[in-house]
Design a protein around this motif. Sequence first.
Motif, short mmCIF file in Angstrom:
data_model
loop_
_atom_site.label_atom_id
_atom_site.label_comp_id
_atom_site.label_asym_id
_atom_site.label_seq_id
_atom_site.Cartn_x
_atom_site.Cartn_y
_atom_site.Cartn_z
N TYR A 53 35.22 41.52 44.34
CA TYR A 53 36.31 40.61 44.68
C TYR A 53 36.47 39.51 43.64
O TYR A 53 37.14 38.51 43.87
CB TYR A 53 36.11 40.02 46.08
N ASN A 54 35.79 39.72 42.51
CA ASN A 54 35.96 38.83 41.35
C ASN A 54 35.60 37.37 41.63
O ASN A 54 36.26 36.45 41.15
CB ASN A 54 37.41 38.92 40.84
N ARG A 76 33.20 34.28 40.91
CA ARG A 76 32.41 33.97 39.73
C ARG A 76 31.59 32.70 39.90
O ARG A 76 31.86 31.89 40.76
CB ARG A 76 33.34 33.80 38.51
N GLY A 133 44.71 38.33 48.34
CA GLY A 133 43.93 38.38 49.58
C GLY A 133 43.97 37.12 50.42
O GLY A 133 43.01 36.81 51.11
N THR A 177 42.38 42.50 45.78
CA THR A 177 41.63 41.31 46.18
C THR A 177 40.98 40.67 44.96
O THR A 177 40.26 41.33 44.22
CB THR A 177 40.54 41.66 47.20
N ASP A 178 41.29 39.40 44.74
CA ASP A 178 40.74 38.68 43.60
C ASP A 178 40.58 37.23 44.03
O ASP A 178 41.52 36.44 43.98
CB ASP A 178 41.69 38.81 42.41
N LEU A 179 39.38 36.88 44.48
CA LEU A 179 39.22 35.57 45.11
C LEU A 179 39.17 34.43 44.09
O LEU A 179 39.45 33.29 44.45
CB LEU A 179 37.97 35.58 46.00
N THR A 180 38.87 34.73 42.83
CA THR A 180 38.94 33.68 41.81
C THR A 180 40.40 33.29 41.55
O THR A 180 40.74 32.12 41.44
CB THR A 180 38.28 34.14 40.50
N LEU A 185 42.83 33.63 43.65
CA LEU A 185 43.29 32.92 44.85
C LEU A 185 42.87 31.45 44.78
O LEU A 185 43.66 30.55 45.08
CB LEU A 185 42.69 33.58 46.09
N ASP A 186 41.64 31.23 44.34
CA ASP A 186 41.13 29.87 44.22
C ASP A 186 41.95 29.05 43.22
O ASP A 186 42.33 27.91 43.49
CB ASP A 186 39.66 29.95 43.79
N LYS A 201 41.22 37.08 33.78
CA LYS A 201 40.40 38.29 33.59
C LYS A 201 39.60 38.65 34.84
O LYS A 201 39.26 37.80 35.66
CB LYS A 201 39.46 38.08 32.40
N ARG A 202 39.32 39.95 34.94
CA ARG A 202 38.42 40.46 35.97
C ARG A 202 37.17 40.98 35.28
O ARG A 202 37.10 40.99 34.06
CB ARG A 202 39.09 41.61 36.71
N TYR A 203 36.20 41.40 36.09
CA TYR A 203 35.03 42.03 35.48
C TYR A 203 35.46 43.37 34.87
O TYR A 203 36.36 44.03 35.40
CB TYR A 203 33.95 42.27 36.53
N PHE A 240 31.38 47.52 34.33
CA PHE A 240 30.55 46.66 35.17
C PHE A 240 30.84 46.94 36.65
O PHE A 240 29.93 46.95 37.48
CB PHE A 240 30.82 45.19 34.82
N GLU A 241 32.12 47.18 36.95
CA GLU A 241 32.47 47.52 38.34
C GLU A 241 31.86 48.86 38.73
O GLU A 241 31.47 49.06 39.87
CB GLU A 241 33.99 47.54 38.51
#
Lengths: 154, 253
Positions: A25-26, A28, B21, B75-78, B80-81, B111-113, B117-118
């Motif tokens: 869900y990225n 960090r 998300g 879904t990418d909570l960073t 969203l933040d 960027k995402r991972y 890595f995923e």
Amino acid sequence: MNIIVKSIIQVLMGTIGSFGFSILYNIRGKKLILAGLGGLFSWSLCLVLQIWFESEVIRYFLSAAFVAVYAEALARIMKTPTTTFLVPAIIPHVPGGSLYYTMKFALNQQWYDFFSRAFYTVELALALAMGIIAISSLVKFIFAVINKLKKKSA
Amino acid sequence: MDSSFLLSCALDIGEQMLISGAEIYRVEDCIKRICSSYGVKRIDVFTITSSIIATLEDNEHRNITQTRRISSYKTDLTKLDKLNQLSREMCTKKPDLEVVHEKIKAIKNSKRYPLWFECITYGAIAGAFTVFFGGSFADAGVSAIIGVVLRLIVYLNGISKVNQVFSSLLSSFAMCFLAFLCVNNGFGESIDNIVIGNIMLLIPGVGLTNSLRDLISGDIMAGVLRLCEVILIALSIAAGYILSALVIGGAGI
């Protein structure tokens, strides 16, 4: 294998799962650590509760409530949406095993076992949902009251 | 001030939040707050999981309506933040809209991972949950390898842009098929534990949590829609498993 060793291994694996999903869900940095640790705390709690509660459903409800408290508190401290800590910490509770056996019974046409498993899976999911709903509603209520009081005094 | 541009910026932020998300309440609240802090007279927002509609009335009594259609989530909570912080900043400091527009663009491309890595993460999660649900470490190894392959299958599904339900069915089918193949050929002992470890990767956890949060906030329609989606996905995972078992059983491998 000793039950304590078994529990420790299970908690560690659950924590890896929580960290893994936090990465997917990225999330960090510091938040990643806190989100992953949520899984460690919640699953440890769920296992410790075994001493007092035999029913898995009640234990799931209580530790989901704990997860909600953890997530709501951290979200306010870190100034980030609650989801960031809620979802990773709840991950070890996701009834994947129960869901799988439900599917397996359907495949083998063991309909009696299928229905009892299916109901059990739904029960577990509902317990998690109720735990989260109870705390989140309570938090919403408390903050609404506090804001109202602040406005009155200002 | 350009009301149309303001609404467009606010909706862009809302759209990206929903994709990343966020709950419905957060999206609507954020759009409303942004518009009111820039001094519009009235703003009405309606959001469900796949669409945002907003009408704004500015001080010159002009009514402007814009919509956004959301067709896929990631879904990418960073992200969203960051969007959350940008909207707070807009409410307090009221930066120039051009600046905001640039910032939204930057957040969109954040960027995402990396994929490799995923892949490793998928493997680690699958292996960990195999042990978690009582499997042996040998099973965990097989499960982890299938987990890595599963990420690649999900990636291919992403490229082909098939819908969520079908993509879950496909992923579940391929994953279970591989698990059956491995166990039947002597790699790993328990098909149950290997599949359980990988199923954890397919269950839509964010969808379920958000549908609950929507329901509590009173967004019944969005909550029910999301819940239906979650149930459909769970059913398609089951269908994938049963299909693969039938194929393996029929082929007599």
